[in-house]
Design a protein around this motif. Sequence first.
Motif, PDB file in Angstrom:
ATOM      1  N   UNK A 186       1.955 -52.184 -26.924  1.00 48.70           N
ATOM      2  CA  UNK A 186       2.378 -50.976 -26.908  1.00 48.70           C
ATOM      3  C   UNK A 186       3.864 -51.178 -26.806  1.00 48.70           C
ATOM      4  N   UNK A 187       4.879 -50.835 -27.628  1.00 50.52           N
ATOM      5  CA  UNK A 187       6.327 -50.877 -27.740  1.00 50.52           C
ATOM      6  C   UNK A 187       7.032 -49.895 -27.945  1.00 50.52           C
ATOM      7  N   UNK A 188       8.021 -49.208 -27.204  1.00 52.58           N
ATOM      8  CA  UNK A 188       9.037 -48.275 -27.471  1.00 52.58           C
ATOM      9  C   UNK A 188      10.119 -48.999 -28.249  1.00 52.58           C
ATOM     10  N   UNK A 281       4.453 -45.252 -20.712  1.00 54.67           N
ATOM     11  CA  UNK A 281       5.009 -46.363 -19.749  1.00 54.67           C
ATOM     12  C   UNK A 281       6.343 -46.632 -19.646  1.00 54.67           C
ATOM     13  N   UNK A 282       6.889 -47.307 -18.434  1.00 49.62           N
ATOM     14  CA  UNK A 282       8.192 -47.456 -18.218  1.00 49.62           C
ATOM     15  C   UNK A 282       8.674 -48.607 -18.897  1.00 49.62           C
ATOM     16  N   UNK A 283       7.824 -49.390 -19.407  1.00 51.68           N
ATOM     17  CA  UNK A 283       8.171 -50.714 -20.140  1.00 51.68           C
ATOM     18  C   UNK A 283       7.401 -50.928 -21.157  1.00 51.68           C
ATOM     19  N   UNK A 284       7.782 -51.917 -22.028  1.00 51.03           N
ATOM     20  CA  UNK A 284       7.041 -52.443 -23.122  1.00 51.03           C
ATOM     21  C   UNK A 284       5.395 -53.103 -22.737  1.00 51.03           C
ATOM     22  N   UNK A 285       4.558 -53.144 -23.177  1.00 49.20           N
ATOM     23  CA  UNK A 285       3.234 -53.678 -22.633  1.00 49.20           C
ATOM     24  C   UNK A 285       2.647 -54.679 -23.729  1.00 49.20           C
ATOM     25  N   UNK A 286       2.309 -55.754 -23.232  1.00 50.64           N
ATOM     26  CA  UNK A 286       1.823 -56.894 -23.772  1.00 50.64           C
ATOM     27  C   UNK A 286       0.587 -57.262 -23.170  1.00 50.64           C
TER      28      UNK A 286
END
Length: 306
Positions: A186-188, A281-286
């Motif tokens: 999940x990425x910005x 989220x405050x950061x990208x999630x992997x």
Amino acid sequence: MWKASKDIIPTDVNLLSHHIPILGTCSLCNYHYASTSHCLLFCLAIKDVWKHTPFWYCLKKHRDASFLDCALYVAKRFNQEEFELFVILCWAIWRETCLHKHEAEGKSMQFRVDWVYAFLDSIRYSSLKCIVSVCASQTSTDHLWKPPSPNLLRLDVDAGFDTMRNKFSVGAIIRDSRGVTRGAHALIICNPGSVLAAEILAIRCGIDLCLQVDVSSVCIFSDSKEAVRLVLNPDLDTGPWGALALEVNSMFLENHFVSIKHMHRSVNSVAHSLAHKAFNSSSNLLWQVENILSWLYSIVNQDLPI
């Protein structure tokens, strides 16, 4: 809708007819007179919105007609649900046109178009999700998520757009023939300029995810028919999205992926949820096999065929 059909919404042409001292030309394209039909249907600034609906080819044939004539034609040719979508889109376009003209923030019309496009996307998704949940036993298997064939993996991708914060995101998930998750993210992403570009970037980021978790023999699925069409045929678009589509097409060919296909919107609930998870989220999630979280297991299990 009643006011638009009666031609009494406050377009510049109507204001001019009431002796209000304005030019009467459209503030978006600065070319045509801002009549009701022009503002809601035919302005070049909103063309991209209508192009992604079933109404586009009908509207093109009635460029010289009044808004009422166009609305009656749509009501006659399409079913009630589709006509309601037409009405909602007219409202959304008028809303964003007024905000563009009067809002102090001065956001670009491209942002406004993207908002309407995302609004259309959310309506489609919500409607289809409701239909699938209520009528699951009667739903065509084409509208249910299907695992890939043995020895193949399935990559589902989606893009998200936060209209309040003007942010774009992408979500992707890789699953095997048993429905087991092999990787997800999940990425910005930086503002790509349009929702269509974001959908193409979702495919690209999905390919990056496959390379990152080191998997091959992958079938790629996106619910954006236009993004799939451009990635498979990048020469069809000579504009800015053509270059991006060509890059993604090259990545697809170089890494020997199996296919890129369009899927029904209701089949893409997990990737859709992942894309919107990024906004909170405050950061990208992997996630890889060893760190899949319980909430992700939950939405994946809901997606599996019974």
